[in-house]
Design a protein around this motif. Sequence first.
Motif, PDB file in Angstrom:
ATOM      1  N   ALA A 258       0.850  -1.189   0.000  1.00 18.20           N
ATOM      2  CA  ALA A 258       0.000   0.000   0.000  1.00 18.20           C
ATOM      3  C   ALA A 258       0.885   1.238   0.000  1.00 18.20           C
ATOM      4  CB  ALA A 258      -0.891   0.014   1.239  1.00 18.20           C
ATOM      5  N   VAL A 259       0.244   2.364  -0.183  1.00 21.81           N
ATOM      6  CA  VAL A 259       0.903   3.641   0.088  1.00 21.81           C
ATOM      7  C   VAL A 259       0.647   3.963   1.557  1.00 21.81           C
ATOM      8  CG1 VAL A 259       1.046   6.087  -0.460  1.00 21.81           C
ATOM      9  CG2 VAL A 259       0.588   4.425  -2.287  1.00 21.81           C
ATOM     10  N   TYR A 260       1.721   4.259   2.267  1.00 22.32           N
ATOM     11  CA  TYR A 260       1.640   4.548   3.698  1.00 22.32           C
ATOM     12  C   TYR A 260       1.777   6.045   3.926  1.00 22.32           C
ATOM     13  CZ  TYR A 260       1.778  -0.379   4.905  1.00 22.32           C
ATOM     14  OH  TYR A 260       1.465  -1.717   5.051  1.00 22.32           O
ATOM     15  N   TYR A 261       0.879   6.568   4.748  1.00 26.02           N
ATOM     16  CA  TYR A 261       0.837   7.996   5.033  1.00 26.02           C
ATOM     17  C   TYR A 261       1.033   8.245   6.526  1.00 26.02           C
ATOM     18  CZ  TYR A 261      -1.424   8.275   0.456  1.00 26.02           C
ATOM     19  OH  TYR A 261      -1.716   8.191  -0.881  1.00 26.02           O
ATOM     20  N   CYS A 262       1.776   9.283   6.803  1.00 25.26           N
ATOM     21  CA  CYS A 262       1.922   9.785   8.164  1.00 25.26           C
ATOM     22  C   CYS A 262       0.906  10.912   8.341  1.00 25.26           C
ATOM     23  CB  CYS A 262       3.344  10.298   8.321  1.00 25.26           C
ATOM     24  SG  CYS A 262       3.703  11.191   9.823  1.00 25.26           S
ATOM     25  N   ALA A 263       0.320  11.010   9.531  1.00 17.38           N
ATOM     26  CA  ALA A 263      -0.671  12.044   9.787  1.00 17.38           C
ATOM     27  C   ALA A 263      -0.573  12.525  11.227  1.00 17.38           C
ATOM     28  CB  ALA A 263      -2.075  11.527   9.492  1.00 17.38           C
ATOM     29  N   ALA A 264      -1.040  13.759  11.446  1.00 19.59           N
ATOM     30  CA  ALA A 264      -0.985  14.362  12.775  1.00 19.59           C
ATOM     31  C   ALA A 264      -2.349  14.939  13.139  1.00 19.59           C
ATOM     32  CB  ALA A 264       0.078  15.472  12.803  1.00 19.59           C
ATOM     33  N   ARG A 265      -2.700  14.800  14.410  1.00 18.11           N
ATOM     34  CA  ARG A 265      -3.957  15.378  14.893  1.00 18.11           C
ATOM     35  C   ARG A 265      -3.725  16.051  16.236  1.00 18.11           C
ATOM     36  NH1 ARG A 265      -5.958  12.612  19.104  1.00 18.11           N
ATOM     37  NH2 ARG A 265      -5.337  10.426  19.377  1.00 18.11           N
ATOM     38  N   LEU A 266      -4.497  17.090  16.473  1.00 19.43           N
ATOM     39  CA  LEU A 266      -4.441  17.771  17.754  1.00 19.43           C
ATOM     40  C   LEU A 266      -5.032  16.881  18.842  1.00 19.43           C
ATOM     41  CD1 LEU A 266      -5.428  21.355  16.648  1.00 19.43           C
ATOM     42  CD2 LEU A 266      -3.309  20.733  17.816  1.00 19.43           C
ATOM     43  N   PRO A 267      -4.631  17.068  20.084  1.00 20.32           N
ATOM     44  CA  PRO A 267      -5.203  16.277  21.174  1.00 20.32           C
ATOM     45  C   PRO A 267      -6.718  16.410  21.226  1.00 20.32           C
ATOM     46  CG  PRO A 267      -3.341  17.548  21.960  1.00 20.32           C
ATOM     47  CD  PRO A 267      -3.614  18.018  20.575  1.00 20.32           C
ATOM     48  N   LEU A 268      -7.389  15.369  21.554  1.00 21.83           N
ATOM     49  CA  LEU A 268      -8.843  15.298  21.747  1.00 21.83           C
ATOM     50  C   LEU A 268      -9.619  15.344  20.437  1.00 21.83           C
ATOM     51  CD1 LEU A 268      -9.253  17.587  24.899  1.00 21.83           C
ATOM     52  CD2 LEU A 268      -8.806  15.126  24.783  1.00 21.83           C
ATOM     53  N   ARG A 269      -8.937  15.513  19.342  1.00 24.34           N
ATOM     54  CA  ARG A 269      -9.633  15.442  18.054  1.00 24.34           C
ATOM     55  C   ARG A 269      -9.621  14.006  17.557  1.00 24.34           C
ATOM     56  NH1 ARG A 269     -10.810  19.618  14.800  1.00 24.34           N
ATOM     57  NH2 ARG A 269     -10.141  18.531  12.917  1.00 24.34           N
ATOM     58  N   THR A 270     -10.656  13.650  16.839  1.00 22.67           N
ATOM     59  CA  THR A 270     -10.722  12.294  16.292  1.00 22.67           C
ATOM     60  C   THR A 270     -10.283  12.254  14.837  1.00 22.67           C
ATOM     61  OG1 THR A 270     -13.044  12.615  15.729  1.00 22.67           O
ATOM     62  CG2 THR A 270     -12.554  11.614  17.870  1.00 22.67           C
ATOM     63  N   THR A 271     -10.214  13.413  14.205  1.00 22.73           N
ATOM     64  CA  THR A 271      -9.774  13.449  12.811  1.00 22.73           C
ATOM     65  C   THR A 271      -8.352  14.002  12.746  1.00 22.73           C
ATOM     66  OG1 THR A 271     -10.744  15.631  12.511  1.00 22.73           O
ATOM     67  CG2 THR A 271     -12.092  13.723  11.913  1.00 22.73           C
ATOM     68  N   TYR A 272      -7.664  13.614  11.690  1.00 22.37           N
ATOM     69  CA  TYR A 272      -6.293  14.045  11.500  1.00 22.37           C
ATOM     70  C   TYR A 272      -6.253  15.312  10.641  1.00 22.37           C
ATOM     71  CZ  TYR A 272      -4.498   9.928  13.801  1.00 22.37           C
ATOM     72  OH  TYR A 272      -4.190   8.974  14.758  1.00 22.37           O
ATOM     73  N   ASP A 273      -5.423  16.241  11.084  1.00 19.69           N
ATOM     74  CA  ASP A 273      -5.408  17.560  10.470  1.00 19.69           C
ATOM     75  C   ASP A 273      -4.369  17.694   9.368  1.00 19.69           C
ATOM     76  OD1 ASP A 273      -5.743  18.020  13.769  1.00 19.69           O
ATOM     77  OD2 ASP A 273      -7.239  19.021  12.510  1.00 19.69           O
ATOM     78  N   TYR A 274      -3.275  16.981   9.496  1.00 21.64           N
ATOM     79  CA  TYR A 274      -2.165  17.142   8.563  1.00 21.64           C
ATOM     80  C   TYR A 274      -1.707  15.777   8.061  1.00 21.64           C
ATOM     81  CZ  TYR A 274      -2.129  21.658  10.890  1.00 21.64           C
ATOM     82  OH  TYR A 274      -2.494  22.869  11.403  1.00 21.64           O
ATOM     83  N   TRP A 275      -1.293  15.781   6.781  1.00 22.84           N
ATOM     84  CA  TRP A 275      -0.921  14.527   6.126  1.00 22.84           C
ATOM     85  C   TRP A 275       0.383  14.689   5.357  1.00 22.84           C
ATOM     86  CZ3 TRP A 275      -3.924  10.108   6.555  1.00 22.84           C
ATOM     87  CH2 TRP A 275      -5.155  10.288   7.181  1.00 22.84           C
ATOM     88  N   GLY A 276       1.139  13.602   5.315  1.00 22.04           N
ATOM     89  CA  GLY A 276       2.302  13.564   4.450  1.00 22.04           C
ATOM     90  C   GLY A 276       1.911  13.167   3.036  1.00 22.04           C
TER      91      GLY A 276
END
Length: 118
Positions: free
Chosen positions: A91-109
Amino acid sequence: QVQLVESGGGLVQAGGSLRLSCAASGLIFSVYGMGWFRQAPGKQRELVAAVTGGGSTNYADSVKGRFTISRDNAKNTVSLQMNSLKSEDTAVYYCAARLPLRTTYDYWGQGTQVTVSS
């Protein structure tokens, strides 16, 4: 500007290992939850592993016991050690970041390709 840059993908035989790394910049890395996702052709993107700012981890059932996520807050990096790779891990693997307490990820590689040959 937040940037996530993955590295370490490639071609490996089944049963082999790869280590993915993600370098983060432009954010207070230590407070963000970090995740590794993957998307195979024709399939939905799925969460593979995640680690909170405090270091708690969780894994998809399909990778438990084979993959390990870790973070280094001093270096602003998150890694995914993948052992005993299977063809279905391709697969294509992605790194992602989310703020604390959020369930969705805000930033993606941009993603890195992992191909496991059987």
